[in-house]
Design a protein around this motif. Structure first.
Motif, mmCIF file in Angstrom:
data_model
loop_
_atom_site.group_PDB
_atom_site.id
_atom_site.type_symbol
_atom_site.label_atom_id
_atom_site.label_comp_id
_atom_site.label_asym_id
_atom_site.label_seq_id
_atom_site.Cartn_x
_atom_site.Cartn_y
_atom_site.Cartn_z
ATOM 1 N N VAL A 209 0.843 -1.204 0.000
ATOM 2 C CA VAL A 209 0.000 0.000 0.000
ATOM 3 C C VAL A 209 0.877 1.251 0.000
ATOM 4 C CG1 VAL A 209 -1.709 1.321 1.308
ATOM 5 C CG2 VAL A 209 -1.913 -1.167 1.135
ATOM 6 N N GLY A 210 1.947 1.236 0.794
ATOM 7 C CA GLY A 210 2.844 2.378 0.821
ATOM 8 C C GLY A 210 3.520 2.618 -0.513
ATOM 9 N N ARG A 211 3.903 1.538 -1.196
ATOM 10 C CA ARG A 211 4.539 1.688 -2.505
ATOM 11 C C ARG A 211 3.585 2.320 -3.512
ATOM 12 N NH1 ARG A 211 4.711 -0.783 -7.270
ATOM 13 N NH2 ARG A 211 3.141 -2.288 -6.606
ATOM 14 N N ILE A 212 2.327 1.864 -3.520
ATOM 15 C CA ILE A 212 1.340 2.420 -4.449
ATOM 16 C C ILE A 212 1.038 3.877 -4.107
ATOM 17 C CG2 ILE A 212 -1.044 2.235 -5.251
ATOM 18 C CD1 ILE A 212 -0.815 -0.788 -4.769
ATOM 19 N N ASN A 213 0.945 4.162 -2.823
ATOM 20 C CA ASN A 213 0.612 5.519 -2.386
ATOM 21 C C ASN A 213 1.729 6.506 -2.708
ATOM 22 O OD1 ASN A 213 -1.216 7.296 -1.193
ATOM 23 N ND2 ASN A 213 -0.210 7.148 0.788
ATOM 24 N N ARG A 214 2.985 6.045 -2.675
ATOM 25 C CA ARG A 214 4.130 6.928 -2.939
ATOM 26 C C ARG A 214 4.477 7.031 -4.416
ATOM 27 N NH1 ARG A 214 6.160 3.864 1.353
ATOM 28 N NH2 ARG A 214 7.420 2.682 -0.140
ATOM 29 N N ARG A 215 3.990 6.145 -5.221
ATOM 30 C CA ARG A 215 4.398 6.087 -6.623
ATOM 31 C C ARG A 215 3.869 7.296 -7.395
ATOM 32 N NH1 ARG A 215 6.461 2.308 -10.007
ATOM 33 N NH2 ARG A 215 5.923 2.433 -12.218
ATOM 34 N N ARG A 216 4.767 7.965 -8.101
ATOM 35 C CA ARG A 216 4.392 9.109 -8.925
ATOM 36 C C ARG A 216 5.133 9.013 -10.253
ATOM 37 N NH1 ARG A 216 1.357 9.151 -5.453
ATOM 38 N NH2 ARG A 216 0.643 10.850 -4.088
ATOM 39 N N TYR A 217 4.421 9.301 -11.331
ATOM 40 C CA TYR A 217 5.073 9.311 -12.640
ATOM 41 C C TYR A 217 5.876 10.595 -12.775
ATOM 42 C CZ TYR A 217 5.843 9.856 -17.604
ATOM 43 O OH TYR A 217 6.438 10.076 -18.824
ATOM 44 N N LEU A 218 7.117 10.464 -13.214
ATOM 45 C CA LEU A 218 7.992 11.608 -13.423
ATOM 46 C C LEU A 218 8.502 11.623 -14.853
ATOM 47 C CD1 LEU A 218 10.186 11.454 -10.185
ATOM 48 C CD2 LEU A 218 8.340 13.054 -10.663
ATOM 49 N N PRO A 219 8.749 12.794 -15.418
ATOM 50 C CA PRO A 219 9.399 12.851 -16.732
ATOM 51 C C PRO A 219 10.739 12.125 -16.702
ATOM 52 C CG PRO A 219 8.600 15.020 -16.080
ATOM 53 C CD PRO A 219 8.429 14.134 -14.897
ATOM 54 N N LYS A 220 11.140 11.577 -17.834
ATOM 55 C CA LYS A 220 12.347 10.771 -17.893
ATOM 56 C C LYS A 220 13.570 11.548 -17.426
ATOM 57 C CE LYS A 220 12.499 7.868 -21.221
ATOM 58 N NZ LYS A 220 12.633 7.242 -22.570
ATOM 59 N N SER A 221 13.665 12.809 -17.807
ATOM 60 C CA SER A 221 14.838 13.601 -17.422
ATOM 61 C C SER A 221 14.897 13.791 -15.910
ATOM 62 C CB SER A 221 14.803 14.963 -18.122
ATOM 63 O OG SER A 221 13.618 15.665 -17.792
ATOM 64 N N VAL A 222 13.738 14.040 -15.275
ATOM 65 C CA VAL A 222 13.692 14.228 -13.824
ATOM 66 C C VAL A 222 13.999 12.912 -13.116
ATOM 67 C CG1 VAL A 222 12.217 14.860 -11.873
ATOM 68 C CG2 VAL A 222 12.077 16.136 -14.022
ATOM 69 N N TYR A 223 13.467 11.807 -13.636
ATOM 70 C CA TYR A 223 13.696 10.493 -13.027
ATOM 71 C C TYR A 223 15.179 10.123 -13.061
ATOM 72 C CZ TYR A 223 13.365 5.458 -12.288
ATOM 73 O OH TYR A 223 13.531 4.179 -11.821
ATOM 74 N N ARG A 224 15.822 10.356 -14.196
ATOM 75 C CA ARG A 224 17.251 10.033 -14.304
ATOM 76 C C ARG A 224 18.092 10.933 -13.411
ATOM 77 N NH1 ARG A 224 17.711 9.232 -20.902
ATOM 78 N NH2 ARG A 224 16.746 7.132 -20.983
ATOM 79 N N ALA A 225 17.732 12.205 -13.356
ATOM 80 C CA ALA A 225 18.478 13.122 -12.485
ATOM 81 C C ALA A 225 18.320 12.725 -11.021
ATOM 82 C CB ALA A 225 17.985 14.552 -12.704
ATOM 83 N N ALA A 226 17.128 12.245 -10.643
ATOM 84 C CA ALA A 226 16.903 11.806 -9.263
ATOM 85 C C ALA A 226 17.757 10.584 -8.943
ATOM 86 C CB ALA A 226 15.423 11.498 -9.050
ATOM 87 N N GLN A 227 17.880 9.659 -9.900
ATOM 88 C CA GLN A 227 18.721 8.481 -9.682
ATOM 89 C C GLN A 227 20.189 8.875 -9.502
ATOM 90 O OE1 GLN A 227 17.642 6.009 -13.133
ATOM 91 N NE2 GLN A 227 16.748 4.531 -11.709
#
Length: 266
Positions: A209-227
């Motif tokens: 439930v926590g994983r689903i509640n926290r999941r947010r779609y991010l643009p690819k550039s933002v996702y890679r920068a976060a990683q």
């Protein structure tokens, strides 16, 4: 008798300051207390009754915006160039009371909700994030295909909507709660929404439930920068851990939140 409109009533400045002021706001409760941020990485508190600077902080990074908490007048929020937001208690400015991490570029603006329990921030990474005061990660992330860097954000007086202004020349209005329906809400709809919120709150510690509640779609550039940013933080923490294990003296290895304030001046 002629009025000299080119002469200010009062001029507030710090004796050794050469800064350009980037943001300033009065305290909601103490109307004589004024807070400012500058390009020389300073955060200053002024008292307009004495026309003097009472306190001044030299920070590790420049702050681009600030916002006073409307329900806790001693708490102030700063949006920093180091991708984070910090809250300070003006009674003790030696270090921030909390740090909010999630942006992957400089935070350019921030604003408290009129209720004082959450705030919004916009940044150079072209995302709008909504935060709860008690949580250190954002509860929602908003973005758009055509939206560019966000330079200003504000809540409406009823806390239901957030306005943003970006450098693509547009002002956008967002719902503070994405799942909330617009228009007239009937009692049955309100009760159903409250029931769902209660269920989410009750089961938030469950892994799935926590994983689903926290999941947010991010643009690819933002996702890679976060990683990339997460890897950098992990490497730095490992290096500091090895220093502690090797017997580094007390004070040589500081926590991240202790590095924010470099010097406090009065």
């Amino acid at each position: 008798m002629f009025t000299r409109r080119s002469s200010p009533i009062s001029t507030l400045s710090f004796p050794t300051s050469t800064e350009s002021i980037t943001a300033l706001k009065f305290n909601w409760s103490e109307s004589s207390v004024l807070a400012t941020t500058g390009t020389d990485r300073t955060f200053t508190l002024y008292d307009i009754r004495t026309a003097k600077a009472e306190r001044r902080l030299v920070l590790n990074f420049r702050c681009n915006a600030l916002s006073w908490n409307p329900t806790f007048p001693t708490h102030i929020l700063l949006a920093s160039e180091d991708h984070n937001l910090y809250t300070f208690d003006v009674r003790n400015l030696s270090k921030p009371t909390a740090a909010y991490r999630g942006h992957v570029a400089a935070v350019m603006c921030c604003d408290w909700s009129p209720t004082g329990d959450e705030f919004a921030s916009g940044g150079w990474d072209r995302t709008l994030r909504i935060w709860r005061e008690q949580e250190r990660t954002s509860r929602d992330v908003y973005h758009g295909k055509r939206m560019q860097r966000i330079f200003t954000t504000t809540y409406t007086n009823d806390s239901r909507f957030i306005l943003t202004g970006s450098d693509d020349g547009n002002v956008r209005m967002w719902k503070a709660r994405a799942s909330e329906r617009l228009g007239v809400s009937h009692g049955r709809d309100v009760a159903a929404r409250q029931y769902r919120d209660k269920l989410r709150e009750q089961w938030k510690h469950d892994a799935e439930v926590g994983r689903i509640n926290r999941r947010r779609y991010l643009p690819k550039s933002v996702y890679r920068a976060a990683q990339t940013k997460a890897e950098m933080i992990h490497t730095r923490q490992e290096r500091e851990g090895r220093l502690r294990e090797s017997g580094a003296k007390e004070g040589e290895v500081k926590t991240e939140i202790s590095k924010v304030v470099i010097q406090e001046q009065e």
